[in-house]
Design a protein around this motif. Structure first.
Motif, PDB file in Angstrom:
ATOM      1  N   CYS A  13      62.259 -28.958  55.820  1.00  0.00           N
ATOM      2  CA  CYS A  13      61.814 -29.284  54.457  1.00  0.00           C
ATOM      3  C   CYS A  13      61.989 -30.768  54.155  1.00  0.00           C
ATOM      4  O   CYS A  13      61.126 -31.376  53.509  1.00  0.00           O
ATOM      5  CB  CYS A  13      62.581 -28.430  53.442  1.00  0.00           C
ATOM      6  SG  CYS A  13      62.078 -26.692  53.436  1.00  0.00           S
ATOM      7  N   PHE A  14      63.080 -31.360  54.624  1.00  0.00           N
ATOM      8  CA  PHE A  14      63.259 -32.800  54.424  1.00  0.00           C
ATOM      9  C   PHE A  14      62.269 -33.594  55.289  1.00  0.00           C
ATOM     10  O   PHE A  14      61.831 -34.679  54.890  1.00  0.00           O
ATOM     11  CB  PHE A  14      64.698 -33.218  54.718  1.00  0.00           C
ATOM     12  CG  PHE A  14      65.624 -33.028  53.549  1.00  0.00           C
ATOM     13  CD1 PHE A  14      65.626 -33.931  52.493  1.00  0.00           C
ATOM     14  CD2 PHE A  14      66.486 -31.955  53.493  1.00  0.00           C
ATOM     15  CE1 PHE A  14      66.463 -33.762  51.401  1.00  0.00           C
ATOM     16  CE2 PHE A  14      67.333 -31.769  52.407  1.00  0.00           C
ATOM     17  CZ  PHE A  14      67.320 -32.670  51.358  1.00  0.00           C
ATOM     18  N   ALA A  15      61.924 -33.064  56.462  1.00  0.00           N
ATOM     19  CA  ALA A  15      60.903 -33.724  57.275  1.00  0.00           C
ATOM     20  C   ALA A  15      59.563 -33.720  56.562  1.00  0.00           C
ATOM     21  O   ALA A  15      58.809 -34.703  56.592  1.00  0.00           O
ATOM     22  CB  ALA A  15      60.787 -33.022  58.635  1.00  0.00           C
ATOM     23  N   ILE A  16      59.246 -32.615  55.899  1.00  0.00           N
ATOM     24  CA  ILE A  16      58.015 -32.536  55.109  1.00  0.00           C
ATOM     25  C   ILE A  16      58.057 -33.539  53.965  1.00  0.00           C
ATOM     26  O   ILE A  16      57.070 -34.224  53.660  1.00  0.00           O
ATOM     27  CB  ILE A  16      57.814 -31.107  54.578  1.00  0.00           C
ATOM     28  CG1 ILE A  16      57.528 -30.156  55.748  1.00  0.00           C
ATOM     29  CG2 ILE A  16      56.685 -31.046  53.555  1.00  0.00           C
ATOM     30  CD1 ILE A  16      57.559 -28.693  55.373  1.00  0.00           C
ATOM     31  N   LEU A  17      59.216 -33.652  53.308  1.00  0.00           N
ATOM     32  CA  LEU A  17      59.391 -34.639  52.232  1.00  0.00           C
ATOM     33  C   LEU A  17      59.122 -36.052  52.756  1.00  0.00           C
ATOM     34  O   LEU A  17      58.382 -36.833  52.143  1.00  0.00           O
ATOM     35  CB  LEU A  17      60.800 -34.523  51.671  1.00  0.00           C
ATOM     36  CG  LEU A  17      61.218 -35.425  50.499  1.00  0.00           C
ATOM     37  CD1 LEU A  17      62.412 -34.813  49.763  1.00  0.00           C
ATOM     38  CD2 LEU A  17      61.589 -36.830  50.941  1.00  0.00           C
TER      39      LEU A  17
ATOM     40  N   PHE B 237      50.235 -29.631  45.857  1.00  0.00           N
ATOM     41  CA  PHE B 237      49.552 -29.624  47.141  1.00  0.00           C
ATOM     42  C   PHE B 237      50.290 -28.918  48.262  1.00  0.00           C
ATOM     43  O   PHE B 237      49.674 -28.392  49.186  1.00  0.00           O
ATOM     44  CB  PHE B 237      49.177 -31.052  47.553  1.00  0.00           C
ATOM     45  CG  PHE B 237      50.323 -32.026  47.623  1.00  0.00           C
ATOM     46  CD1 PHE B 237      51.094 -32.141  48.741  1.00  0.00           C
ATOM     47  CD2 PHE B 237      50.606 -32.859  46.530  1.00  0.00           C
ATOM     48  CE1 PHE B 237      52.134 -33.050  48.814  1.00  0.00           C
ATOM     49  CE2 PHE B 237      51.639 -33.773  46.575  1.00  0.00           C
ATOM     50  CZ  PHE B 237      52.415 -33.867  47.724  1.00  0.00           C
ATOM     51  N   VAL B 238      51.630 -28.867  48.226  1.00  0.00           N
ATOM     52  CA  VAL B 238      52.346 -28.174  49.304  1.00  0.00           C
ATOM     53  C   VAL B 238      52.160 -26.666  49.227  1.00  0.00           C
ATOM     54  O   VAL B 238      52.534 -25.934  50.147  1.00  0.00           O
ATOM     55  CB  VAL B 238      53.854 -28.502  49.276  1.00  0.00           C
ATOM     56  CG1 VAL B 238      54.104 -29.963  49.581  1.00  0.00           C
ATOM     57  CG2 VAL B 238      54.478 -28.080  47.953  1.00  0.00           C
ATOM     58  N   GLY B 239      51.566 -26.183  48.141  1.00  0.00           N
ATOM     59  CA  GLY B 239      51.390 -24.752  47.965  1.00  0.00           C
ATOM     60  C   GLY B 239      50.467 -24.118  48.987  1.00  0.00           C
ATOM     61  O   GLY B 239      50.451 -22.888  49.124  1.00  0.00           O
TER      62      GLY B 239
ATOM     63  N   GLY C  30      63.751 -25.306  47.106  1.00  0.00           N
ATOM     64  CA  GLY C  30      63.630 -26.251  46.005  1.00  0.00           C
ATOM     65  C   GLY C  30      63.216 -27.628  46.484  1.00  0.00           C
ATOM     66  O   GLY C  30      62.390 -28.305  45.856  1.00  0.00           O
ATOM     67  N   VAL C  31      63.790 -28.075  47.601  1.00  0.00           N
ATOM     68  CA  VAL C  31      63.394 -29.364  48.179  1.00  0.00           C
ATOM     69  C   VAL C  31      61.903 -29.366  48.480  1.00  0.00           C
ATOM     70  O   VAL C  31      61.187 -30.334  48.190  1.00  0.00           O
ATOM     71  CB  VAL C  31      64.204 -29.645  49.468  1.00  0.00           C
ATOM     72  CG1 VAL C  31      63.643 -30.860  50.211  1.00  0.00           C
ATOM     73  CG2 VAL C  31      65.676 -29.862  49.136  1.00  0.00           C
ATOM     74  N   PHE C  32      61.438 -28.260  49.034  1.00  0.00           N
ATOM     75  CA  PHE C  32      60.034 -28.150  49.427  1.00  0.00           C
ATOM     76  C   PHE C  32      59.093 -28.267  48.229  1.00  0.00           C
ATOM     77  O   PHE C  32      58.052 -28.934  48.305  1.00  0.00           O
ATOM     78  CB  PHE C  32      59.832 -26.812  50.142  1.00  0.00           C
ATOM     79  CG  PHE C  32      58.417 -26.542  50.562  1.00  0.00           C
ATOM     80  CD1 PHE C  32      57.853 -27.233  51.623  1.00  0.00           C
ATOM     81  CD2 PHE C  32      57.648 -25.597  49.909  1.00  0.00           C
ATOM     82  CE1 PHE C  32      56.544 -26.989  52.016  1.00  0.00           C
ATOM     83  CE2 PHE C  32      56.346 -25.346  50.291  1.00  0.00           C
ATOM     84  CZ  PHE C  32      55.789 -26.042  51.350  1.00  0.00           C
ATOM     85  N   LEU C  33      59.451 -27.640  47.101  1.00  0.00           N
ATOM     86  CA  LEU C  33      58.538 -27.590  45.956  1.00  0.00           C
ATOM     87  C   LEU C  33      58.731 -28.725  44.954  1.00  0.00           C
ATOM     88  O   LEU C  33      57.796 -29.059  44.221  1.00  0.00           O
ATOM     89  CB  LEU C  33      58.689 -26.248  45.228  1.00  0.00           C
ATOM     90  CG  LEU C  33      58.131 -25.018  45.936  1.00  0.00           C
ATOM     91  CD1 LEU C  33      58.334 -23.773  45.087  1.00  0.00           C
ATOM     92  CD2 LEU C  33      56.653 -25.186  46.270  1.00  0.00           C
ATOM     93  N   ILE C  34      59.914 -29.301  44.901  1.00  0.00           N
ATOM     94  CA  ILE C  34      60.198 -30.319  43.879  1.00  0.00           C
ATOM     95  C   ILE C  34      59.745 -31.708  44.302  1.00  0.00           C
ATOM     96  O   ILE C  34      59.267 -32.500  43.475  1.00  0.00           O
ATOM     97  CB  ILE C  34      61.693 -30.305  43.523  1.00  0.00           C
ATOM     98  CG1 ILE C  34      62.043 -28.997  42.785  1.00  0.00           C
ATOM     99  CG2 ILE C  34      62.082 -31.509  42.681  1.00  0.00           C
ATOM    100  CD1 ILE C  34      63.523 -28.768  42.575  1.00  0.00           C
ATOM    101  N   HIS C  35      59.841 -32.024  45.584  1.00  0.00           N
ATOM    102  CA  HIS C  35      59.544 -33.404  45.997  1.00  0.00           C
ATOM    103  C   HIS C  35      58.106 -33.838  45.708  1.00  0.00           C
ATOM    104  O   HIS C  35      57.879 -35.020  45.421  1.00  0.00           O
ATOM    105  CB  HIS C  35      59.899 -33.621  47.483  1.00  0.00           C
ATOM    106  CG  HIS C  35      58.862 -33.132  48.449  1.00  0.00           C
ATOM    107  ND1 HIS C  35      58.906 -31.874  49.025  1.00  0.00           N
ATOM    108  CD2 HIS C  35      57.749 -33.733  48.956  1.00  0.00           C
ATOM    109  CE1 HIS C  35      57.887 -31.737  49.839  1.00  0.00           C
ATOM    110  NE2 HIS C  35      57.156 -32.840  49.820  1.00  0.00           N
ATOM    111  N   PRO C  36      57.090 -32.941  45.737  1.00  0.00           N
ATOM    112  CA  PRO C  36      55.735 -33.414  45.409  1.00  0.00           C
ATOM    113  C   PRO C  36      55.599 -33.907  43.979  1.00  0.00           C
ATOM    114  O   PRO C  36      54.692 -34.702  43.682  1.00  0.00           O
ATOM    115  CB  PRO C  36      54.860 -32.176  45.644  1.00  0.00           C
ATOM    116  CG  PRO C  36      55.648 -31.321  46.567  1.00  0.00           C
ATOM    117  CD  PRO C  36      57.072 -31.536  46.194  1.00  0.00           C
TER     118      PRO C  36
END
Length: 358
Positions: free
Chosen positions: A13-17, A127-129, A275-281
């Motif tokens: 998830c942090f890599a995606i961020l 967009f990550v959705g 949360g990291v995955f959805l909040i960072h965008p």
């Protein structure tokens, strides 16, 4: 606890961020170009999801109960962050300039249905959705697999996944055909196969007597090669799926049949990863626009983005898990009378006391 898997999920998830910060900087700066890639995060995310579903699926669960339990875990935070993204897109359109705020797009975004945004990408308003569109599909397939005898449930879910890819070719050209025919779905099936393999006593014995760290090193080398080749389509799956499989297999095997990690930090990381995955965008465009506007120096702005977004996302994800996700999930499970049985572990047998492998 699947702490090695939790660590891997947190890192993905942090890599995606980091990948999305890179994309923002490269799109908005004329002088800064970040050449590194964090794309393995997406592939690990799907492979982990496939394994986790096998791990948590109970053959005595009903399809509706299973689907509802997964839905109440995924939907509340996604709908909340999608609503915030929609508000920003309507009031500050330059922050989400590719977001389509038309009615059909809004409905599709909330219902995890594929559609094209204004940039011609198959992405919802948040967009990550798009990844969650696949996850919800996987949940549906697994819930349907509970209708068949237990020994065929996981293979049945895998076959249905392959059927979705093949069946998508029969659809007319458009978002549905492109989305559901994407070979990236194979990485979910691959995660399921890993979960199925780890139910076999021969594989369990192999893991107990074999260190897992060489598999992780091979997987990391494979990711380095995949990023170097940078192939697309089926080539991307051919280069990213094998290292993803190696790393997920090693981490799951370590958790289940060898000496697992016991770090509390790792455990918390797994809890806040969603949360990291959805909040960072939501943070990236806001912080990025402000940073580039204030500093007037692209490298300073780029550094500020990393220095601000990483810790703020982590803090907000923790607060979200503690004060929103956990109470919401508990309330919905209780209100909907969903069972709260522990998952059926893929660990069918335990090593004798004192003989756990290191």
């Amino acid at each position: 606890m699947l702490n090695s898997i939790n660590l891997l999920r947190t890192l993905s998830c942090f890599a995606i961020l980091i990948f999305h910060i890179r994309e923002f900087v490269n799109a908005h700066s004329d002088t800064v170009h970040l050449s590194f890639s964090a794309s393995p995060g997406f592939h690990l995310f799907l492979a982990i999801s496939g394994f986790i579903l096998v791990y948590i699926t109970r053959p005595d669960d009903t399809p509706l109960n299973f689907m509802m339990k997964r839905t109440v875990r995924i939907v509340p935070l996604y709908w909340a962050t999608t609503t915030l993204a929609l508000i920003l897109a309507l009031t500050r359109p330059w922050l989400f300039h590719d977001a389509d705020t038309g009615l059909s797009s809004i409905i599709s975004s909330y219902l995890f249905l594929p559609h094209y945004d204004l940039g011609s990408d198959i992405q919802p308003i948040l967009f990550v959705g798009w990844t969650l569109g696949y996850i919800m599909l996987f949940y549906l397939l697994f819930s349907l697999s509970l209708l068949i005898p237990e020994r065929f449930q996981v293979p049945g879910a895998i076959v249905m996944t392959l059927g979705v890819i093949a069946g998508a070719s029969l659809l007319p050209a458009g978002a549905y055909r492109a989305f559901y025919g994407d070979p990236i779905l194979l990485e979910f099936a691959m995660g399921c196969i890993i979960g199925l393999l780890l139910r076999q006593s021969e594989v369990q014995d192999f893991v107990r007597r074999t260190p897992m760290w060489p598999f992780i090193l091979l997987g990391m080398a494979g990711f380095a090669l995949a990023m170097k080749l940078n192939w697309t389509g089926w080539g991307k799956i051919a280069t990213y799926a094998p290292p993803s499989a190696l790393v997920v297999f090693a981490c799951a095997g370590q958790d289940l049949f060898r000496k697992p990690l016991t770090s509390q930090v790792v455990s918390i990381g797994g809890k806040i990863s969603y949360g990291v995955f959805l909040i960072h965008p939501l943070l990236i465009p806001v912080v990025g626009v402000v940073a580039f506007k204030i500093t007037g120096n692209d490298w300073v702005a780029t550094s500020l983005m990393f220095l601000v977004i990483l810790p703020v996302t982590t803090a907000l994800a923790y607060l979200s898990f503690r004060y929103f996700e956990t109470p919401t999930n508990s309330w919905l499970r209780k209100s909907l009378h969903l069972s709260n049985l522990p998952p059926k572990s893929v660990r069918n047998t335990q090593p004798p006391p004192g003989q756990a492998a290191a």
